[in-house]
Design a protein around this motif. Structure first.
Motif, PDB file in Angstrom:
ATOM      1  N   UNK A  55     -38.268   9.576  22.618  1.00  0.00           N
ATOM      2  CA  UNK A  55     -37.643   8.768  21.570  1.00  0.00           C
ATOM      3  C   UNK A  55     -36.134   8.804  21.764  1.00  0.00           C
ATOM      4  N   UNK A  56     -35.530   7.630  21.904  1.00  0.00           N
ATOM      5  CA  UNK A  56     -34.078   7.515  21.956  1.00  0.00           C
ATOM      6  C   UNK A  56     -33.611   7.186  20.551  1.00  0.00           C
ATOM      7  N   UNK A  57     -32.836   8.084  19.958  1.00  0.00           N
ATOM      8  CA  UNK A  57     -32.437   7.902  18.557  1.00  0.00           C
ATOM      9  C   UNK A  57     -31.167   7.070  18.438  1.00  0.00           C
ATOM     10  N   UNK A  58     -30.143   7.446  19.163  1.00  0.00           N
ATOM     11  CA  UNK A  58     -28.904   6.666  19.222  1.00  0.00           C
ATOM     12  C   UNK A  58     -28.387   6.725  20.652  1.00  0.00           C
ATOM     13  N   UNK A  59     -27.845   5.617  21.144  1.00  0.00           N
ATOM     14  CA  UNK A  59     -27.317   5.601  22.501  1.00  0.00           C
ATOM     15  C   UNK A  59     -26.344   4.454  22.671  1.00  0.00           C
TER      16      UNK A  59
END
Length: 367
Positions: free
Chosen positions: A229-233
């Motif tokens: 899971x990428x939460x913020x990028x």
């Protein structure tokens, strides 16, 4: 001096110019790490990928001296080494072509647990990102996943701390030696993780974090995870590299959507827009995609449920084929480290038992 096989396994990783793939080839052709170092230069040079320079590097006395120094370091630190032929080596990594041949670790986490979740994101996390990270972990606590991240600032450390807070084991995959906590302000959290999870790295003790080590670290996070899971990028960065690896490894990837005018939403929104990640809006999205709402099932072959007495080598092959639809015999050989002659007989025996089946083109799959 008589040394154990594990000593020579460690020594192989210290040879200049010998990477993870070549290590597998060396052991596949030679039969063991010990045999590699007992071979002549001429015999080594008959192995594909080994030239005169590499053969000389392998047989240099300095390699074994360095292995002794590293062994002393690991023993002093209480650090374990895990080689890809070891029974406890993570089955999720074993099937990957670029998996680390050896890694160093401290902790008590089960590296082959039933459910694993990688959480990554920007080092400059917003309150929204940290809150979403904690909400995801809290919501998934009932499924008892192993949480994996990179011990960095921002989303990574938020994931580790939330895991510890909610009683979930968590692994920090490091881009430095296991005794070099980076950033150093995360020392306390790292110490907790040694008791409620693990620290893991492919870099020898004393290694300082360097730019090229971070993408290599990211592939391990992706490889260990059932889902990332990428939460913020941001539009570019390590989290997107991890997502790219996860896609290449056929792992599920989710991204938390963000406001269109926020820089640290650009990466997540881009992943969703380009169909490189599913949109995460609620825990059920992930649970349904991974069938976490169903009982854990390790396989579908009923013969594997019987109390068959598999050898360690047979178990290695079965564990590998569980991760794949099918695999070529050459790839099975270098991924398991089994010599071709041994493997051929083993595959035939498993086929007679009905555990595996042979396929066209020298490929094999579970029966």
């Amino acid at each position: 001096m008589n040394q154990s096989e594990s000593f020579y396994q460690l020594a192989l990783t210290l040879v200049a110019g010998v990477g993870d793939v070549l290590i597998r080839h060396l052991i596949s052709y030679s039969g063991s790490a010990t045999a590699v170092f007992q071979s002549s230069a001429g015999k080594l040079m008959k192995i594909p990928g080994v030239g005169e320079v590499t053969a000389r590097a392998i047989l240099s006395p300095e390699v074994l001296k360095e292995a002794e120094r590293v062994t002393q370091q690991t023993e002093a630190l209480g650090v374990k080494t895990v080689f890809y032929t070891d029974k406890c080596y993570p089955s999720r990594l074993k099937s990957l072509y670029d998996a680390p041949a050896l890694f160093y670790w401290q902790g008590n986490a089960d590296l082959n647990t039933g459910r694993t979740l990688g959480i990554v994101g920007t080092r400059q996390a917003t309150d929204y990102g940290r809150r979403m990270t904690e909400e995801i972990i809290q919501a998934l606590k009932a499924y008892q996943p192993l949480i994996i991240s990179g011990l960095a600032y921002g989303i990574d450390i938020a994931a580790h701390r939330a895991s510890l807070q909610h009683g979930l084991p968590t692994i920090g995959v490091m881009a430095s030696g296991i005794d070099v906590i980076y950033p150093s302000v995360h020392q306390k959290t790292a110490q907790e993780m040694r008791h409620h999870g693990a620290l893991l790295t492919e870099s020898r003790p004393g290694t300082k974090p360097d730019a090229h080590l971070f993408p290599a670290r990211n592939r391990i996070i992706a490889g260990l995870s059932d889902v990332v899971i990428v939460v913020e990028a941001a539009a570019k960065g390590g989290a997107l590299i991890t997502a790219e690896y996860a896609n290449n490894y056929h792992r599920d990837v989710f991204a938390v959507p963000g406001q269109v005018n926020q820089s640290f939403s650009q990466g997540c929104n881009k992943l969703i827009r380009e169909n490189k990640a599913q949109i995460y809006t609620r825990p059920e999205d992930l649970v349904e995609a991974l069938n976490w709402d169903k009982p854990l099932e390790m396989h579908t072959n009923p013969l594997l449920d019987r109390a068959l007495d598999f050898t360690e080598e047979e178990s290695q092959v079965i564990a590998l084929l569980r991760q794949l639809t099918d695999e070529h015999i050459d790839d099975i050989s270098w991924k398991t480290g089994l010599p071709m002659g041994t493997l051929a007989a083993l595959l035939l025996n498993l086929e007679f038992k009905g555990i595996i089946r042979s396929l066209p083109g020298k490929r094999y799959g579970l029966g």
